[in-house]
Design a protein around this motif. Structure first.
Motif, PDB file in Angstrom:
ATOM      1  N   THR A   1       0.836  -1.204   0.000  1.00  0.00           N
ATOM      2  CA  THR A   1       0.000   0.000   0.000  1.00  0.00           C
ATOM      3  C   THR A   1       0.869   1.251   0.000  1.00  0.00           C
ATOM      4  O   THR A   1       0.616   2.203  -0.739  1.00  0.00           O
ATOM      5  CB  THR A   1      -0.941   0.006   1.222  1.00  0.00           C
ATOM      6  OG1 THR A   1      -1.755  -1.166   1.184  1.00  0.00           O
ATOM      7  CG2 THR A   1      -1.823   1.234   1.235  1.00  0.00           C
TER       8      THR A   1
ATOM      9  N   VAL B   1       0.677   3.991  -2.974  1.00  0.00           N
ATOM     10  CA  VAL B   1       0.139   5.309  -2.638  1.00  0.00           C
ATOM     11  C   VAL B   1       1.161   6.417  -2.886  1.00  0.00           C
ATOM     12  O   VAL B   1       0.849   7.433  -3.505  1.00  0.00           O
ATOM     13  CB  VAL B   1      -0.351   5.319  -1.175  1.00  0.00           C
ATOM     14  CG1 VAL B   1      -0.580   6.727  -0.683  1.00  0.00           C
ATOM     15  CG2 VAL B   1      -1.614   4.505  -1.066  1.00  0.00           C
TER      16      VAL B   1
ATOM     17  N   THR C   1       1.693   6.912  -6.567  1.00  0.00           N
ATOM     18  CA  THR C   1       0.558   7.613  -7.165  1.00  0.00           C
ATOM     19  C   THR C   1       0.619   9.106  -6.869  1.00  0.00           C
ATOM     20  O   THR C   1       0.437   9.943  -7.759  1.00  0.00           O
ATOM     21  CB  THR C   1      -0.773   7.023  -6.649  1.00  0.00           C
ATOM     22  OG1 THR C   1      -0.814   5.636  -6.977  1.00  0.00           O
ATOM     23  CG2 THR C   1      -1.970   7.732  -7.240  1.00  0.00           C
TER      24      THR C   1
ATOM     25  N   TYR D   1      -6.601   3.238   5.190  1.00  0.00           N
ATOM     26  CA  TYR D   1      -7.371   4.471   5.391  1.00  0.00           C
ATOM     27  C   TYR D   1      -6.485   5.712   5.235  1.00  0.00           C
ATOM     28  O   TYR D   1      -6.824   6.638   4.499  1.00  0.00           O
ATOM     29  CB  TYR D   1      -8.035   4.465   6.780  1.00  0.00           C
ATOM     30  CG  TYR D   1      -8.505   5.830   7.216  1.00  0.00           C
ATOM     31  CD1 TYR D   1      -9.617   6.420   6.625  1.00  0.00           C
ATOM     32  CD2 TYR D   1      -7.811   6.552   8.175  1.00  0.00           C
ATOM     33  CE1 TYR D   1     -10.031   7.698   7.006  1.00  0.00           C
ATOM     34  CE2 TYR D   1      -8.219   7.820   8.554  1.00  0.00           C
ATOM     35  CZ  TYR D   1      -9.324   8.387   7.966  1.00  0.00           C
ATOM     36  OH  TYR D   1      -9.718   9.642   8.337  1.00  0.00           O
ATOM     37  N   THR D   2      -5.358   5.724   5.930  1.00  0.00           N
ATOM     38  CA  THR D   2      -4.509   6.913   5.861  1.00  0.00           C
ATOM     39  C   THR D   2      -3.879   7.079   4.481  1.00  0.00           C
ATOM     40  O   THR D   2      -3.447   8.180   4.123  1.00  0.00           O
ATOM     41  CB  THR D   2      -3.407   6.893   6.935  1.00  0.00           C
ATOM     42  OG1 THR D   2      -2.600   5.725   6.775  1.00  0.00           O
ATOM     43  CG2 THR D   2      -4.008   6.945   8.333  1.00  0.00           C
ATOM     44  N   SER D   3      -3.847   6.014   3.712  1.00  0.00           N
ATOM     45  CA  SER D   3      -3.303   6.103   2.357  1.00  0.00           C
ATOM     46  C   SER D   3      -4.109   7.038   1.469  1.00  0.00           C
ATOM     47  O   SER D   3      -3.564   7.641   0.539  1.00  0.00           O
ATOM     48  CB  SER D   3      -3.241   4.714   1.722  1.00  0.00           C
ATOM     49  OG  SER D   3      -2.278   3.937   2.384  1.00  0.00           O
ATOM     50  N   CYS D   4      -5.385   7.173   1.763  1.00  0.00           N
ATOM     51  CA  CYS D   4      -6.205   8.111   0.980  1.00  0.00           C
ATOM     52  C   CYS D   4      -5.650   9.533   1.098  1.00  0.00           C
ATOM     53  O   CYS D   4      -5.542  10.252   0.112  1.00  0.00           O
ATOM     54  CB  CYS D   4      -7.656   8.074   1.449  1.00  0.00           C
ATOM     55  SG  CYS D   4      -8.448   6.481   1.206  1.00  0.00           S
ATOM     56  N   VAL D   5      -5.275   9.926   2.306  1.00  0.00           N
ATOM     57  CA  VAL D   5      -4.689  11.249   2.524  1.00  0.00           C
ATOM     58  C   VAL D   5      -3.224  11.247   2.085  1.00  0.00           C
ATOM     59  O   VAL D   5      -2.713  12.244   1.572  1.00  0.00           O
ATOM     60  CB  VAL D   5      -4.815  11.676   4.002  1.00  0.00           C
ATOM     61  CG1 VAL D   5      -4.138  13.010   4.249  1.00  0.00           C
ATOM     62  CG2 VAL D   5      -6.272  11.729   4.416  1.00  0.00           C
ATOM     63  N   SER D   6      -2.577  10.111   2.239  1.00  0.00           N
ATOM     64  CA  SER D   6      -1.163  10.004   1.884  1.00  0.00           C
ATOM     65  C   SER D   6      -0.895  10.260   0.410  1.00  0.00           C
ATOM     66  O   SER D   6       0.203  10.684   0.050  1.00  0.00           O
ATOM     67  CB  SER D   6      -0.615   8.628   2.262  1.00  0.00           C
ATOM     68  OG  SER D   6      -0.558   8.495   3.651  1.00  0.00           O
ATOM     69  N   VAL D   7      -1.862  10.008  -0.441  1.00  0.00           N
ATOM     70  CA  VAL D   7      -1.666  10.307  -1.859  1.00  0.00           C
ATOM     71  C   VAL D   7      -1.351  11.795  -2.008  1.00  0.00           C
ATOM     72  O   VAL D   7      -0.392  12.181  -2.688  1.00  0.00           O
ATOM     73  CB  VAL D   7      -2.904   9.916  -2.705  1.00  0.00           C
ATOM     74  CG1 VAL D   7      -2.808  10.469  -4.107  1.00  0.00           C
ATOM     75  CG2 VAL D   7      -3.067   8.411  -2.750  1.00  0.00           C
TER      76      VAL D   7
END
Length: 180
Positions: free
Chosen positions: A13, A17, A20, A160-166
């Motif tokens: 992940t 991330v 991306t 979950y935190t990967s969404c913000v990590s992008v």
């Protein structure tokens, strides 16, 4: 995979991330993609994501409930320890890895020759950029981690935190490569 192999899933992940986020920033800023830069950014996230997973597990042991008192303790300790450290490590990794790669690869003699200079330059970047980055990280990650530690099960936190990590990863990569 997240529940059965959390460290391996965190690694995958993290790579996906950060890659991306970095690719998006490169494309938006220049309309092109530097695969080496993407590899440097992605590899950092892949290497550190399993450790972050373990760090969060340690915070859960110390403050085991989702009560706001425990959640706030986790958020504050996480941000005080991991926030500045992660910013500094990313800048160092990014600067040194990019410098070595652009110098012709990982030839042992070349590494011995260039690494002291790269480490000195990275230390200068850390001194100049980490205070501002750490403050910005607090504004982003403290609200995110209130949700992370209050509502998200441990095996899904990296996801979950990967969404913000992008977005954050793209920003970090932009800062790390902005003075080259």
């Amino acid at each position: 995979a997240q529940r059965a192999y959390p460290r391996l899933a965190s690694l995958g992940t993290g790579v996906l991330v950060m890659g991306t986020g970095d690719a998006a920033v490169q494309w938006l800023c220049s309309g092109s993609l530097d695969a080496r830069r993407c590899a440097v950014s992605s590899s950092y996230s892949g290497v550190t994501s399993p450790g972050i997973y373990q760090w969060w597990r340690a915070l859960d042991v110390r403050w085991p409930t989702a009560a706001m008192r425990h959640v706030c303790s986790k958020v504050l300790v996480n941000q005080a320890v991991l926030g500045p450290a992660n910013c500094a490590m990313f800048l160092c990794w990014s600067h040194c890895a990019t410098g070595l790669w652009s110098a012709g690869g990982l030839d042992a003699v070349e590494v011995q020759t260039r690494l002291p200079t790269l480490a000195f330059e990275a230390a200068e970047r850390i001194r100049s950029d980490v205070p501002d980055l750490a403050l910005k990280a607090m504004g982003v990650w403290m609200p995110v981690h209130l949700v992370t530690f209050r509502f998200v099960p441990p095996h899904l936190r990296i996801l979950y935190t990967s969404c913000v990590s992008v977005l954050w990863g793209g920003y970090l990569s932009y800062v790390a490569h902005s003075r080259r």
